[in-house]
Enzyme design. Structure first.
Site, mmCIF file in Angstrom:
data_model
loop_
_atom_site.group_PDB
_atom_site.id
_atom_site.type_symbol
_atom_site.label_atom_id
_atom_site.label_comp_id
_atom_site.label_asym_id
_atom_site.label_seq_id
_atom_site.Cartn_x
_atom_site.Cartn_y
_atom_site.Cartn_z
ATOM 1 N N ARG A 1 0.879 -1.148 -0.011
ATOM 2 C CA ARG A 1 -0.182 -0.081 0.034
ATOM 3 C C ARG A 1 0.851 1.245 -0.133
ATOM 4 N NH1 ARG A 1 -2.574 3.283 4.139
ATOM 5 N NH2 ARG A 1 -4.928 3.858 3.583
ATOM 6 N N SER B 1 -12.809 -3.295 -0.570
ATOM 7 C CA SER B 1 -12.918 -2.642 0.633
ATOM 8 C C SER B 1 -14.333 -2.180 0.908
ATOM 9 C CB SER B 1 -12.360 -1.339 0.681
ATOM 10 O OG SER B 1 -10.944 -1.661 1.206
ATOM 11 N N LYS C 1 -5.731 5.730 8.693
ATOM 12 C CA LYS C 1 -6.511 6.175 7.513
ATOM 13 C C LYS C 1 -7.575 7.145 7.837
ATOM 14 C CE LYS C 1 -9.338 4.393 3.843
ATOM 15 N NZ LYS C 1 -9.962 3.108 2.972
HETATM 16 N N1 3NM Z 1 -8.571 0.790 5.212
HETATM 17 P P1 3NM Z 1 -4.451 0.021 11.138
HETATM 18 S S1 3NM Z 1 -9.100 0.980 7.748
HETATM 19 C C1 3NM Z 1 -6.162 0.884 5.128
HETATM 20 O O1 3NM Z 1 -11.799 0.953 6.789
HETATM 21 C C2 3NM Z 1 -7.497 0.532 5.817
HETATM 22 O O2 3NM Z 1 -11.153 0.191 4.792
HETATM 23 C C3 3NM Z 1 -9.703 0.807 6.307
HETATM 24 O O3 3NM Z 1 -4.782 0.459 9.587
HETATM 25 C C4 3NM Z 1 -10.880 0.618 6.001
HETATM 26 O O4 3NM Z 1 -4.295 -1.555 11.157
HETATM 27 C C5 3NM Z 1 -7.414 1.129 7.242
HETATM 28 O O5 3NM Z 1 -3.287 0.893 11.611
HETATM 29 C C6 3NM Z 1 -6.324 1.232 8.113
HETATM 30 O O6 3NM Z 1 -5.846 0.428 11.968
HETATM 31 C C7 3NM Z 1 -5.800 -0.069 8.924
#
Ligand code: 3NM
Length: 208
Positions: free
Chosen positions: A40, A109, A138
């Site tokens: 990513r 997603s 994010k």
């Molecule tokens: N997508 P972490 S949340 C890349 O909700 C990403 O679709 C998300 O990172 C979604 O593990 C997210 O640090 C961030 O929370 C995930």
């Protein structure tokens, strides 16, 4: 379950948090036991991301891990990556499938039950749902899905492979798996303790 093949932990690279090039991150993650990794990159130009993906794929092929490219169907296609992970605003999964063919892994997603149900009708190999918990990795306006809604998504999607993402850590991974996720995608819990990332993967694999 072809895409996930029983894998519970699906790490995602992060150049800023890790301080490493993507190829180095692949080596670190696989050392911890990861076998499916998402690349990513939100700040590089397409040319830079192409180059980094090419280098990362070289490492991935050598050590035998599968590499999924975030967002960029063109880069996945050009480099024959294992697949692509798409967001709601990317090329639609049906178009990606047309370009990448039947054997590519395509993930999509979603952020609520309705999106997840629509995704399950698409030519995808797994549906991702998130954020399960609040996350600072994010920035988005999507509210946290929570464990109860994750269970509802699990029930609605029947046997479609389901990946949970957002705020997942060693402390809550078992709750997320018990609520019905087949696998968890993780960024910050892997990369925030510098020099501990391989160990973190090992721990996550143990807890899941
Ligand atoms: N997508 P972490 S949340 C890349 O909700 C990403 O679709 C998300 O990172 C979604 O593990 C997210 O640090 C961030 O929370 C995930």
């Amino acid at each position: 379950m072809r895409a996930l093949e029983g894998r519970r932990v699906y790490p995602i690279t992060d150049r800023h948090l890790s301080g490493h090039a993507h190829a180095e991150q692949i080596a670190i993650l696989s050392e911890g036991g990861a076998t499916l990794i998402q690349l990513r990159e939100k700040s590089y130009s397409p040319a830079e991301f192409y180059e980094e993906t090419e280098a990362a794929l070289r490492v991935a092929r050598e050590i035998g891990v599968a590499l999924i490219v975030n967002d960029r169907v063109d880069i996945a296609l050009a480099l024959n990556a294992d697949g692509v992970h798409l967001g709601q605003d990317d090329l639609p999964p049906v178009a990606a499938r047309r370009l990448l063919g039947p054997s590519a892994i395509i993930g999509f997603s979603t952020h609520n039950l309705q999106q997840a149900q629509l995704a399950a009708q698409m030519p995808v190999d797994y549906v991702a749902i998130g954020p399960i918990f609040t996350t600072t990795t994010k920035s988005s306006s999507n509210p946290a899905v929570g464990l109860k809604n994750l269970s509802l998504v699990r029930q609605a999607l029947r046997d479609m492979p389901l990946v949970a993402i957002g705020g997942i850590t060693r402390e809550n991974i078992d709750l997320v798996i018990n609520a019905g996720a087949d696998a968890v995608a993780i960024i910050s819990d892997i990369w925030t303790s510098i020099n501990q990332s391989s160990h973190r993967i090992q721990q996550l694999l143990k807890y899941s």
